[in-house]
Design a protein around this motif. Structure first.
Motif, PDB file in Angstrom:
ATOM      1  N   LEU A   1       0.873  -1.165   0.000  1.00  0.00           N
ATOM      2  CA  LEU A   1       0.000   0.000   0.000  1.00  0.00           C
ATOM      3  C   LEU A   1       0.915   1.222   0.000  1.00  0.00           C
ATOM      4  N   GLN A   2       0.573   2.224  -0.819  1.00  0.00           N
ATOM      5  CA  GLN A   2       1.378   3.442  -0.914  1.00  0.00           C
ATOM      6  C   GLN A   2       0.486   4.629  -0.580  1.00  0.00           C
ATOM      7  N   PHE A   3       0.853   5.381   0.453  1.00  0.00           N
ATOM      8  CA  PHE A   3       0.058   6.529   0.886  1.00  0.00           C
ATOM      9  C   PHE A   3       0.805   7.820   0.580  1.00  0.00           C
TER      10      PHE A   3
ATOM     11  N   GLY B   1       4.439   6.460  -9.575  1.00  0.00           N
ATOM     12  CA  GLY B   1       5.669   5.669  -9.425  1.00  0.00           C
ATOM     13  C   GLY B   1       6.443   6.053  -8.184  1.00  0.00           C
ATOM     14  N   MET B   2       5.742   5.918  -6.996  1.00  0.00           N
ATOM     15  CA  MET B   2       6.418   6.056  -5.703  1.00  0.00           C
ATOM     16  C   MET B   2       6.769   7.482  -5.325  1.00  0.00           C
ATOM     17  N   GLY B   3       5.916   8.433  -5.812  1.00  0.00           N
ATOM     18  CA  GLY B   3       6.054   9.807  -5.351  1.00  0.00           C
ATOM     19  C   GLY B   3       7.183  10.565  -6.025  1.00  0.00           C
TER      20      GLY B   3
ATOM     21  N   PHE C   1      10.740   6.301  -7.660  1.00  0.00           N
ATOM     22  CA  PHE C   1      11.280   4.934  -7.716  1.00  0.00           C
ATOM     23  C   PHE C   1      12.806   4.998  -7.708  1.00  0.00           C
ATOM     24  N   GLY C   2      13.410   3.968  -7.120  1.00  0.00           N
ATOM     25  CA  GLY C   2      14.859   3.963  -6.950  1.00  0.00           C
ATOM     26  C   GLY C   2      15.272   4.558  -5.621  1.00  0.00           C
ATOM     27  N   THR C   3      14.287   4.997  -4.814  1.00  0.00           N
ATOM     28  CA  THR C   3      14.642   5.669  -3.547  1.00  0.00           C
ATOM     29  C   THR C   3      14.069   4.978  -2.323  1.00  0.00           C
ATOM     30  N   ILE C   4      13.425   3.822  -2.491  1.00  0.00           N
ATOM     31  CA  ILE C   4      12.714   3.255  -1.344  1.00  0.00           C
ATOM     32  C   ILE C   4      13.681   2.954  -0.191  1.00  0.00           C
TER      33      ILE C   4
ATOM     34  N   LEU D   1      -4.265   6.720  -1.831  1.00  0.00           N
ATOM     35  CA  LEU D   1      -3.701   5.384  -1.605  1.00  0.00           C
ATOM     36  C   LEU D   1      -3.553   4.674  -2.951  1.00  0.00           C
ATOM     37  N   ALA D   2      -2.442   3.978  -3.141  1.00  0.00           N
ATOM     38  CA  ALA D   2      -2.283   3.132  -4.336  1.00  0.00           C
ATOM     39  C   ALA D   2      -1.821   1.744  -3.882  1.00  0.00           C
ATOM     40  N   LEU D   3      -2.003   0.752  -4.732  1.00  0.00           N
ATOM     41  CA  LEU D   3      -1.658  -0.630  -4.378  1.00  0.00           C
ATOM     42  C   LEU D   3      -0.714  -1.239  -5.417  1.00  0.00           C
ATOM     43  N   ALA D   4       0.078  -2.211  -4.969  1.00  0.00           N
ATOM     44  CA  ALA D   4       0.928  -2.969  -5.893  1.00  0.00           C
ATOM     45  C   ALA D   4       0.994  -4.415  -5.413  1.00  0.00           C
ATOM     46  N   ILE D   5       1.081  -5.353  -6.371  1.00  0.00           N
ATOM     47  CA  ILE D   5       1.148  -6.780  -6.027  1.00  0.00           C
ATOM     48  C   ILE D   5       2.239  -7.451  -6.849  1.00  0.00           C
ATOM     49  N   TRP D   6       3.007  -8.310  -6.178  1.00  0.00           N
ATOM     50  CA  TRP D   6       4.090  -9.066  -6.813  1.00  0.00           C
ATOM     51  C   TRP D   6       3.702 -10.532  -6.800  1.00  0.00           C
ATOM     52  N   ASN D   7       3.870 -11.208  -7.953  1.00  0.00           N
ATOM     53  CA  ASN D   7       3.609 -12.643  -8.032  1.00  0.00           C
ATOM     54  C   ASN D   7       4.954 -13.341  -8.223  1.00  0.00           C
TER      55      ASN D   7
ATOM     56  N   ASP E   1       8.287 -11.726 -10.199  1.00  0.00           N
ATOM     57  CA  ASP E   1       8.104 -10.309  -9.839  1.00  0.00           C
ATOM     58  C   ASP E   1       9.010  -9.918  -8.678  1.00  0.00           C
ATOM     59  N   ARG E   2       9.585  -8.701  -8.733  1.00  0.00           N
ATOM     60  CA  ARG E   2      10.335  -8.094  -7.640  1.00  0.00           C
ATOM     61  C   ARG E   2      10.566  -6.634  -8.016  1.00  0.00           C
ATOM     62  N   ASN E   3      10.808  -5.792  -7.057  1.00  0.00           N
ATOM     63  CA  ASN E   3      11.071  -4.378  -7.320  1.00  0.00           C
ATOM     64  C   ASN E   3      10.054  -3.733  -8.255  1.00  0.00           C
ATOM     65  N   GLY E   4      10.586  -3.230  -9.426  1.00  0.00           N
ATOM     66  CA  GLY E   4       9.691  -2.537 -10.346  1.00  0.00           C
ATOM     67  C   GLY E   4       8.896  -3.487 -11.224  1.00  0.00           C
TER      68      GLY E   4
HETATM   69  C1  HEM Z   1       4.681   3.640 -12.330  1.00  0.00           C
HETATM   70  C2  HEM Z   1       4.670   3.064 -11.175  1.00  0.00           C
HETATM   71  C3  HEM Z   1       5.902   2.503 -10.488  1.00  0.00           C
HETATM   72  C4  HEM Z   1       7.192   2.382 -10.912  1.00  0.00           C
HETATM   73  C5  HEM Z   1       7.802   2.808 -12.257  1.00  0.00           C
HETATM   74  C6  HEM Z   1       7.940   1.721  -9.850  1.00  0.00           C
HETATM   75  C7  HEM Z   1       9.293   1.377  -9.932  1.00  0.00           C
HETATM   76  C8  HEM Z   1      10.004   0.705  -8.938  1.00  0.00           C
HETATM   77  C9  HEM Z   1      11.420   0.372  -9.019  1.00  0.00           C
HETATM   78  C10 HEM Z   1      12.350   0.710 -10.175  1.00  0.00           C
HETATM   79  C11 HEM Z   1      11.742  -0.301  -7.881  1.00  0.00           C
HETATM   80  C12 HEM Z   1      13.134  -0.857  -7.481  1.00  0.00           C
HETATM   81  C13 HEM Z   1      13.964   0.234  -6.917  1.00  0.00           C
HETATM   82  C14 HEM Z   1      13.546   0.697  -5.581  1.00  0.00           C
HETATM   83  O1  HEM Z   1      13.693  -0.115  -4.681  1.00  0.00           O
HETATM   84  O2  HEM Z   1      13.079   1.813  -5.419  1.00  0.00           O
HETATM   85  C15 HEM Z   1      10.557  -0.376  -7.092  1.00  0.00           C
HETATM   86  C16 HEM Z   1      10.506  -0.995  -5.862  1.00  0.00           C
HETATM   87  C17 HEM Z   1       9.387  -0.988  -5.066  1.00  0.00           C
HETATM   88  N1  HEM Z   1       8.168  -0.376  -5.343  1.00  0.00           N
HETATM   89 FE1  HEM Z   1       7.653   0.606  -7.036  1.00  0.00          FE
HETATM   90  N2  HEM Z   1       7.114   1.478  -8.808  1.00  0.00           N
HETATM   91  C18 HEM Z   1       5.866   1.944  -9.143  1.00  0.00           C
HETATM   92  C19 HEM Z   1       4.734   1.934  -8.359  1.00  0.00           C
HETATM   93  C20 HEM Z   1       4.696   1.428  -7.063  1.00  0.00           C
HETATM   94  C21 HEM Z   1       3.508   1.423  -6.218  1.00  0.00           C
HETATM   95  C22 HEM Z   1       2.131   1.958  -6.630  1.00  0.00           C
HETATM   96  C23 HEM Z   1       3.881   0.845  -5.027  1.00  0.00           C
HETATM   97  C24 HEM Z   1       3.075   0.564  -3.778  1.00  0.00           C
HETATM   98  C25 HEM Z   1       1.777   0.459  -3.750  1.00  0.00           C
HETATM   99  C26 HEM Z   1       5.291   0.490  -5.128  1.00  0.00           C
HETATM  100  C27 HEM Z   1       6.025  -0.121  -4.136  1.00  0.00           C
HETATM  101  C28 HEM Z   1       7.329  -0.577  -4.263  1.00  0.00           C
HETATM  102  C29 HEM Z   1       8.042  -1.371  -3.243  1.00  0.00           C
HETATM  103  C30 HEM Z   1       7.500  -1.821  -1.907  1.00  0.00           C
HETATM  104  C31 HEM Z   1       9.331  -1.626  -3.754  1.00  0.00           C
HETATM  105  C32 HEM Z   1      10.431  -2.499  -3.102  1.00  0.00           C
HETATM  106  C33 HEM Z   1      10.165  -3.866  -3.707  1.00  0.00           C
HETATM  107  C34 HEM Z   1      10.980  -4.999  -3.239  1.00  0.00           C
HETATM  108  O3  HEM Z   1      11.598  -4.910  -2.208  1.00  0.00           O
HETATM  109  O4  HEM Z   1      10.924  -6.007  -3.936  1.00  0.00           O
HETATM  110  N3  HEM Z   1       5.758   0.875  -6.375  1.00  0.00           N
HETATM  111  N4  HEM Z   1       9.509   0.239  -7.760  1.00  0.00           N
END
Ligand code: HEM
Length: 286
Positions: free
Chosen positions: A120-122, A132-134, A208-211, A258-264, A269-272
């Motif tokens: 969940l992304q707030f 894409g993660m603010g 993204f890239g900053t989590i 709020l936005a949601l993301a799911i990894w299978n 699936d992992r990261n982006g």
């Molecule tokens: C256009 C939409 C999005 C893009 C392009 C994107 C891209 C990425 C990328 C490149 C990463 C790996 C680098 C990093 O750790 O920051 C990542 C990781 C992550 N993203 Fe996103 N993201 C998007 C949307 C979201 C949304 C909507 C959520 C949550 C609801 C989310 C949650 C996460 C999480 C939790 C990770 C760490 C994943 C892991 O540990 O496997 N992202 N994302």
């Protein structure tokens, strides 16, 4: 579909036809009463302690909202959506996510393994920045549930000896030496830690890239995930308010993006590489 004259199909065969057409509907549509998302996710007020168990029948009393998901990466069978229910009791907020996943992928043991997860992304500013993660002006608070962390909390986390039964270990560092060898765990990195208190990671991002994971002391999101009959059901729970400025704050009557993301994990699936939703407005009833 053309109309059939009355005498062509006897009543029971008409019902057979109805049931056959119904069976063509997406499985997901069978997750209780479901409403198509209009971008709003209501969280009605609930009297008493909130259901912490994803399979608690109390959740059945609530209609779920179907939130469509889009793949960020070309995938053979992207998950089309997730059913979401939300509740609060003035003290705590609970969200239940349910989605179809034919297989259980837990803690990744081998390099080719990936785990099932949901997040969940707030928005921390109340605005709806790039999904894409603010961005640097619009940081987000992210709660990610991981199947491997769930196994750790349940005391069932597999290790390499599960994947490689004939594994042979020469010497293993004495516990006192672990800091030398398991440096990430010694530094308190949750991703390398065992004996986790919650299956949910509390993190922040400004694009993204900053989590970045919050410190162990700041991890205040709880919950539980259960995989059953080809479906994941995952509950996220947190107090409405938090002393931590990095945390989203919930006030009844004030919408929170709020936005949601799911990894299978079965789709590597992992990261982006995931499926994600557009922004929804979570609204806690007053
Ligand atoms: C256009 C939409 C999005 C893009 C392009 C994107 C891209 C990425 C990328 C490149 C990463 C790996 C680098 C990093 O750790 O920051 C990542 C990781 C992550 N993203 Fe996103 N993201 C998007 C949307 C979201 C949304 C909507 C959520 C949550 C609801 C989310 C949650 C996460 C999480 C939790 C990770 C760490 C994943 C892991 O540990 O496997 N992202 N994302």
């Amino acid at each position: 579909m053309v109309a059939y004259p009355d005498d062509v199909l006897p009543p029971d065969e008409r019902w057979d036809l109805v049931h056959y057409v119904q069976s063509l509907r997406r499985k997901e549509a069978q997750i209780g009463d479901i409403l198509a998302s209009d971008g709003h996710l209501p969280a009605p007020r609930f009297n008493g302690p909130l259901p912490r168990d994803p399979l608690d029948p109390a959740w059945e009393r609530l209609e779920s909202v179907w939130i469509p998901l889009s793949p960020l990466w070309p995938e053979p069978y992207p998950l089309p959506g997730v059913a979401v229910r939300a509740l609060h009791n003035g003290q705590t907020l609970a969200l239940l996510l349910q989605w179809r996943d034919e297989t259980f992928e837990g803690a990744p043991v081998r390099v080719q393994d990936f785990q099932d997860a949901a997040a969940l992304q707030f928005s921390l500013t109340g605005r709806t920045p790039f999904i894409g993660m603010g961005d640097p002006d619009n940081p987000v608070n992210v709660w990610q549930w991981k199947a491997g962390w769930q196994q750790d909390v349940d005391g069932e986390r597999p290790d390499v000896d599960r994947a490689y039964a004939s594994l042979h270990v020469d010497v293993y560092p004495e516990p006192a030496q672990h800091g030398l060898y398991r440096t990430a765990a010694a530094a308190g990195n949750l991703l390398a830690s065992h004996g986790l208190k919650s299956p949910i990671e509390d993190a922040n991002a400004t694009g993204f890239g900053t989590i970045a994971t919050q410190s162990s002391a700041s991890q205040n999101v709880h919950g539980r995930g259960v995989w059953r009959d080809g479906f994941w059901s995952v509950v996220f729970l947190r107090e409405l308010t938090s002393p931590d400025p990095q945390d989203v704050q919930f006030t009844p009557g004030r919408p929170v993006p709020l936005a949601l993301a799911i990894w299978n994990g079965a789709q590597r699936d992992r990261n982006g590489r995931k499926v994600f939703s557009n922004w929804q407005q979570l609204l806690l009833a007053e």
